[in-house]
Write a protein that holds these residues in place. Structure first.
Motif, PDB file in Angstrom:
ATOM      1  N   ASP B   7       0.884  -1.176   0.000  1.00 36.05           N
ATOM      2  CA  ASP B   7       0.000   0.000   0.000  1.00 36.05           C
ATOM      3  C   ASP B   7       0.910   1.211   0.000  1.00 36.05           C
ATOM      4  OD1 ASP B   7      -1.711   2.171   0.671  1.00 36.05           O
ATOM      5  OD2 ASP B   7      -3.128   0.746   1.541  1.00 36.05           O
ATOM      6  N   ALA B   9       0.254   4.170   0.978  1.00 36.39           N
ATOM      7  CA  ALA B   9       0.077   5.049   2.139  1.00 36.39           C
ATOM      8  C   ALA B   9       0.779   4.411   3.347  1.00 36.39           C
ATOM      9  CB  ALA B   9      -1.391   5.267   2.436  1.00 36.39           C
ATOM     10  N   ASP B  52      -3.251  -2.990  -2.175  1.00 38.73           N
ATOM     11  CA  ASP B  52      -4.120  -1.854  -2.511  1.00 38.73           C
ATOM     12  C   ASP B  52      -4.240  -1.763  -4.030  1.00 38.73           C
ATOM     13  OD1 ASP B  52      -5.588   0.417  -2.623  1.00 38.73           O
ATOM     14  OD2 ASP B  52      -4.044   1.764  -1.820  1.00 38.73           O
ATOM     15  N   HIS B  54      -4.956   0.781  -5.822  1.00 29.65           N
ATOM     16  CA  HIS B  54      -4.330   2.025  -6.322  1.00 29.65           C
ATOM     17  C   HIS B  54      -2.907   2.136  -5.820  1.00 29.65           C
ATOM     18  CE1 HIS B  54      -8.479   4.068  -6.725  1.00 29.65           C
ATOM     19  NE2 HIS B  54      -8.131   3.436  -7.822  1.00 29.65           N
ATOM     20  N   THR B  58       0.345   5.242 -11.611  1.00 30.65           N
ATOM     21  CA  THR B  58      -0.839   5.944 -12.136  1.00 30.65           C
ATOM     22  C   THR B  58      -2.003   5.929 -11.155  1.00 30.65           C
ATOM     23  OG1 THR B  58      -1.841   3.996 -13.146  1.00 30.65           O
ATOM     24  CG2 THR B  58      -0.224   5.204 -14.470  1.00 30.65           C
ATOM     25  N   TRP B  59      -1.884   5.179 -10.070  1.00 28.42           N
ATOM     26  CA  TRP B  59      -2.972   5.085  -9.088  1.00 28.42           C
ATOM     27  C   TRP B  59      -4.294   4.681  -9.726  1.00 28.42           C
ATOM     28  CZ3 TRP B  59       0.972   8.596  -8.377  1.00 28.42           C
ATOM     29  CH2 TRP B  59       1.672   8.472  -7.159  1.00 28.42           C
ATOM     30  N   THR B  60      -4.258   3.752 -10.663  1.00 33.33           N
ATOM     31  CA  THR B  60      -5.526   3.266 -11.207  1.00 33.33           C
ATOM     32  C   THR B  60      -5.700   1.793 -10.858  1.00 33.33           C
ATOM     33  OG1 THR B  60      -4.470   2.889 -13.339  1.00 33.33           O
ATOM     34  CG2 THR B  60      -5.682   4.927 -13.095  1.00 33.33           C
ATOM     35  N   GLN B  84     -10.641   1.425  -2.551  1.00 28.89           N
ATOM     36  CA  GLN B  84     -11.243   2.530  -1.804  1.00 28.89           C
ATOM     37  C   GLN B  84     -12.739   2.635  -2.067  1.00 28.89           C
ATOM     38  OE1 GLN B  84      -8.490   5.094  -3.459  1.00 28.89           O
ATOM     39  NE2 GLN B  84      -7.217   5.274  -1.630  1.00 28.89           N
ATOM     40  N   TYR B  85     -13.167   2.139  -3.189  1.00 31.39           N
ATOM     41  CA  TYR B  85     -14.601   2.105  -3.487  1.00 31.39           C
ATOM     42  C   TYR B  85     -14.870   0.821  -4.255  1.00 31.39           C
ATOM     43  CZ  TYR B  85     -12.688   3.792  -7.816  1.00 31.39           C
ATOM     44  OH  TYR B  85     -11.942   3.907  -8.942  1.00 31.39           O
ATOM     45  N   ILE B  86     -16.165   0.459  -4.288  1.00 34.45           N
ATOM     46  CA  ILE B  86     -16.533  -0.826  -4.856  1.00 34.45           C
ATOM     47  C   ILE B  86     -16.853  -0.688  -6.331  1.00 34.45           C
ATOM     48  CG2 ILE B  86     -18.535  -2.357  -4.908  1.00 34.45           C
ATOM     49  CD1 ILE B  86     -16.545  -3.180  -2.905  1.00 34.45           C
ATOM     50  N   GLU B  87     -16.191  -1.474  -7.149  1.00 31.16           N
ATOM     51  CA  GLU B  87     -16.518  -1.511  -8.570  1.00 31.16           C
ATOM     52  C   GLU B  87     -16.682  -2.951  -9.022  1.00 31.16           C
ATOM     53  OE1 GLU B  87     -17.502   0.585 -10.575  1.00 31.16           O
ATOM     54  OE2 GLU B  87     -17.063   2.357  -9.348  1.00 31.16           O
ATOM     55  N   TYR B  90     -14.024  -4.223 -11.409  1.00 31.34           N
ATOM     56  CA  TYR B  90     -12.760  -4.704 -10.836  1.00 31.34           C
ATOM     57  C   TYR B  90     -12.915  -6.132 -10.322  1.00 31.34           C
ATOM     58  CZ  TYR B  90     -10.613  -0.069 -11.078  1.00 31.34           C
ATOM     59  OH  TYR B  90     -10.071   1.112 -11.518  1.00 31.34           O
ATOM     60  N   LEU B 106     -13.581  -3.913   0.255  1.00 33.23           N
ATOM     61  CA  LEU B 106     -13.525  -2.477   0.451  1.00 33.23           C
ATOM     62  C   LEU B 106     -12.418  -2.198   1.471  1.00 33.23           C
ATOM     63  CD1 LEU B 106     -15.217  -0.202  -0.679  1.00 33.23           C
ATOM     64  CD2 LEU B 106     -16.757  -0.449   1.265  1.00 33.23           C
ATOM     65  N   LYS B 107     -11.691  -1.129   1.246  1.00 32.99           N
ATOM     66  CA  LYS B 107     -10.532  -0.869   2.092  1.00 32.99           C
ATOM     67  C   LYS B 107     -10.907  -0.713   3.566  1.00 32.99           C
ATOM     68  CE  LYS B 107      -6.127   1.323   1.558  1.00 32.99           C
ATOM     69  NZ  LYS B 107      -5.355   2.251   0.742  1.00 32.99           N
TER      70      LYS B 107
END
Lengths: 577, 215
Positions: B7, B9, B52, B54, B58-60, B84-87, B90, B106-107
């Motif tokens: 990660d 962060a 993680d 991201h 590119t943080w994608t 960080q969010y649900i897709e 993905y 979810l994170k």
């Protein structure tokens, strides 16, 4: 007019003279040949009248007159003055052909090469005339196939009969070489001419080129000028060739005359010319399809085209520029074929006729230029807004969310360290933990509303799927693009669908919504149709107005059909290459 | 259980490492990029890598790409992907490309240590984990008439658990019924929804999610 009268009198006198002579020259041939020469004089006079600024008319008149005079020794062989004059100008036709063709249509010499050729032709004509006048001896030089002259046709200046055959042959050979050079120059002129110029020059060049060619044949086959009075076929060739030059000019003249009518037509046409089409009308009137119109915007002190785009006037000699209006405050500039410079009168009358239309056109162009700038700046603002939203979203995720999560982890550790009972601290930590989770939820929703990361990362199609999954009204997704679109287009389409779905959920009482995005023919079509109560009004402050602005900023159109009871149909059309 | 953390962060990564270490897990590596993670795994393979989605540059979807790489080069290492969010995109990509032994959470689930560890254990055991929020969102998606209406309430519960990646045994434990009962429910669901009779692995989860997404 005097010239025409003089020409007419001359021809009449010559025909009378030939009639008096009886057998020589053959009367019918003389009538045909000299009448055509007279027609040539008339044509020349008309050209002179119509285009006084061009010397072409003068040359056109002079050439057949000189031709007539050179026949004097045949007709008026008894008059030594007439014979002298005739001999003097017997080859002056060469000079006038050179002048006519090389200076057409302006009547002015424009290149050094042309000037040299004309001087050579002039010198040649002078030498030929002098040789005839000074050394003439009609007897030994000609047989029946070549020019036959009466032995008593003797010039005033005659100083003694002399066998000048050698000199004449040499001069004829020079004339042959001149004909070849002349042909080459005419061809070069044609090849180098601008398209418009070629159209003007072609008939005359063809006629005079043919004249030079047939003369060359005479020299090569007979060793000298053919006696066209005795040879029937050559009579016709020589006579018609000579006539072809004024005739071809008459063709050019017709084109020139048309221009007067055209100016009148133009005035009428401009009355009903829609804005932005003045250039086409001018191009038709001036007969120059390559014409470009540059409109002067005084505020910017620069030229623009009819759509308001900046227009740089070309430099160099390939194109000519005519500025319309006063030099310090021009209205417009025409960028055109340089050949039109020869017709300044036409150019200025066309420009005068179009003056009002051009003023209008200029105002329109100014408006368009301002609109285009406005549109670009609007698109820039929307784009900058999108970028800012993306940045904000990224910052919320990468900054605030990570920090809140770290804080949450710290709370977890603290709770573990404290154990189940620590004077109620565990309960407090529990509350803090719950607060933190709702803060995270809100943050996530906030970020999604600002600019969904899925739109940036995965594109419009994925983002619309997510939108559909979260909608409270069932969404049927139709065709969606299978490729990424420009970010501004994707953002506009996404926010349009998002806003539309929100509106459907709030007002439409619909049981389903259909969403479709098609990328075809350099445009993107976004369709959102629901089966609700309809009656949506974009003026009622719904988010639709902002969306319309967004779509317009991309030069697109937003269409809303929402009759009461018929559902709501929203369609955006966004240009997209 | 051995766990590697990736990660970018650092604060969060360290916090998570401490929580997991306190819970008795062995954190073998803490890294900030996909490349570092692959090096760390090659040096000392963990049971599960927590990644993680991201990450730089590119943080994608670097985490997703790294997951596919890990599943190919180190099939014995499971991967739990945090987002960080649900897709759904993905999740489907993950299940489609990486085979079993993967999870998508979810994170924020890191705040529920017990759930996180249970998800790690399931991944380590070769199961598939899908965030309950995604499963719930897909099931609750508004639909017009749908074959989902023909499921009994019990079958609905089973379907949600199927979508979260639980095995028949896992479902049985959660619903306090026998595995046989669960198998019967699953058979009915598969029949009613017309799903392919996939074996009990990530392909079944993928089929269920794809169905929920499109139906």
């Amino acid at each position: 007019m005097l010239v025409v009268l003089a020409g007419g009198a001359l021809v009449a006198a010559m025909i009378y003279g030939a009639y008096r002579n009886g057998l020589w020259p053959p009367l019918e041939k003389a009538v045909i040949s000299w009448s055509l020469a007279f027609v040539g004089v008339v044509i020349g006079a008309v050209v002179w009248q119509l285009r006084p600024e061009s010397r072409t008319g003068l040359y056109l008149v002079a050439w057949p007159l000189v031709g007539l005079v050179s026949d004097f020794p045949v007709v008026f062989s008894a008059s030594r003055l007439a014979v002298t004059l005739g001999y003097l100008v017997s080859d002056a036709g060469v000079l006038f052909i050179a002048l006519l063709v090389l200076t057409y249509p302006s009547g002015r010499v424009t290149s050094q090469l042309d000037r040299v050729l004309i001087w050579i032709a002039g010198a040649f004509a002078a030498v030929y005339g002098l040789v005839n006048v000074v050394l003439f001896d009609p007897r030994p030089q000609y047989d029946a196939t070549i020019l036959v002259l009466q032995p008593h046709a003797v010039p005033l200046t005659h100083i003694g009969s002399y066998d000048a055959t050698g000199i004449r042959n040499a001069l004829d050979a020079v004339l042959g070489i001149l004909a070849v050079v002349f042909l080459a120059v005419v061809l070069r002129k044609l090849v180098r001419a601008t398209p418009g110029g070629r159209r003007v020059v072609l008939p005359l060049a063809a006629a005079s080129g043919f004249a030079a060619a047939q003369y060359l044949v005479q020299i090569l086959v007979f060793g000298g000028p053919v006696n066209s009075w005795t040879n029937d076929s050559w009579f016709w060739i020589v006579t018609l060739t000579a006539f072809a030059i004024p005739a071809s000019l008459a063709a050019g003249l017709l084109w020139g005359r048309r221009a007067r009518v055209v100016v009148a037509d133009l005035v009428v046409e401009l009355e009903r010319t829609p804005p932005g089409s003045v250039r086409d009308a001018l191009a038709r009137a001036l007969g120059d399809p390559t014409l470009e119109l540059a409109l002067w915007l005084p505020d910017r002190r620069s030229y623009v085209d009819a759509d308001g785009r900046p227009f740089a006037l070309p430099t160099g000699s390939q194109r000519a520029i005519t500025v319309l209006g006063p030099a310090d405050a021009p209205v417009a500039a025409l960028v055109h074929d340089p050949v039109l410079l020869e017709r300044r009168a036409l150019l200025s009358s066309v420009a005068a006729a179009a003056r009002l239309a051009l003023e209008n056109e200029r105002l329109q162009a100014e408006l368009r230029a301002q609109l285009a700038e406005l549109r670009v700046s609007r698109a820039r603002i929307v784009e900058a807004g999108d970028e800012e939203r993306r940045r904000l979203e990224r910052n919320l995720h990468d900054g605030a969310q990570q920090r809140l999560l770290s804080l949450g982890l710290a709370l977890q550790l603290a709770r573990a360290k404290l154990g189940p009972d620590a004077n109620g601290a565990a309960d407090l930590l529990q509350e803090a933990d719950e607060e933190l989770r709702s803060a995270l939820d809100e943050l996530r929703e906030l970020a999604r509303g600002i600019h969904p990361a899925v739109l940036t990362e995965q594109g419009l199609t994925a983002a619309l799927r997510t939108l559909a999954e979260r909608s409270s009204v069932p969404v049927a997704l139709g065709a969606l693009p299978d490729h990424r679109l420009p970010p501004a287009t994707e953002a506009a389409a996404y926010f349009l669908v998002a806003e539309a779905l929100t509106n459907v959920a709030k007002y439409a009482q619909a049981t389903r919504v259909r969403v479709q995005v098609a990328h075809e023919d350099e445009r993107v079509l976004v369709d959102i149709d629901d089966d609700g109560v309809g009656g949506a009004d974009p003026a009622k402050g719904s988010g639709l107005r902002g969306l319309a602005d967004r779509v317009h900023a991309l030069d697109g159109e937003l269409e809303l059909r929402s009759a009461p009871g018929c559902g709501t149909h929203l369609r955006a059309e966004i240009p997209c290459a | 259980m051995r766990v590697a953390l990736a990660d970018d962060a650092a604060v969060l990564r360290e916090g998570l490492a401490r929580v997991l270490a306190d819970a008795g897990l062995d954190v073998t590596a803490q890294v900030g990029t996909a490349d570092e993670l692959l090096t760390a795994i090659a040096a000392s393979p963990p049971d599960v890598a927590v990644v993680d989605i991201h990450m730089p540059p590119t943080w994608t979807d670097e985490g997703l790409v790294a997951t596919e790489e890990i599943r190919r080069r180190f099939p014995e290492v499971g991967v739990l992907l945090l987002s960080q969010y649900i897709e759904a995109d993905y999740a489907l990509r993950l299940l489609d490309g990486s085979g079993a032994k993967v999870g998508y959470l979810l994170k924020e689930r890191v705040l529920d240590v017990a759930d996180l560890i249970s998800a790690l254990e399931r991944v380590a055991n070769g199961e598939t984990v899908v965030d309950p929020a995604l499963a719930a969102q897909l099931i609750a998606r508004p639909r017009e008439e749908t074959t989902l209406d023909r499921l009994t309430p019990r079958e609905h519960e089973v379907l949600a658990l199927l979508a979260e990646g639980f095995t028949d045994r896992g479902i049985a434990e959660r619903l306090f019924v026998t595995q046989n009962t669960v198998e019967t429910h699953v058979r009915h669901i598969i029949g009613k929804l017309g799903l392919p009779a996939a074996p009990t692995d990530n392909r079944r989860v993928h089929a269920v999610l794809a169905y929920l997404r499109s139906a």
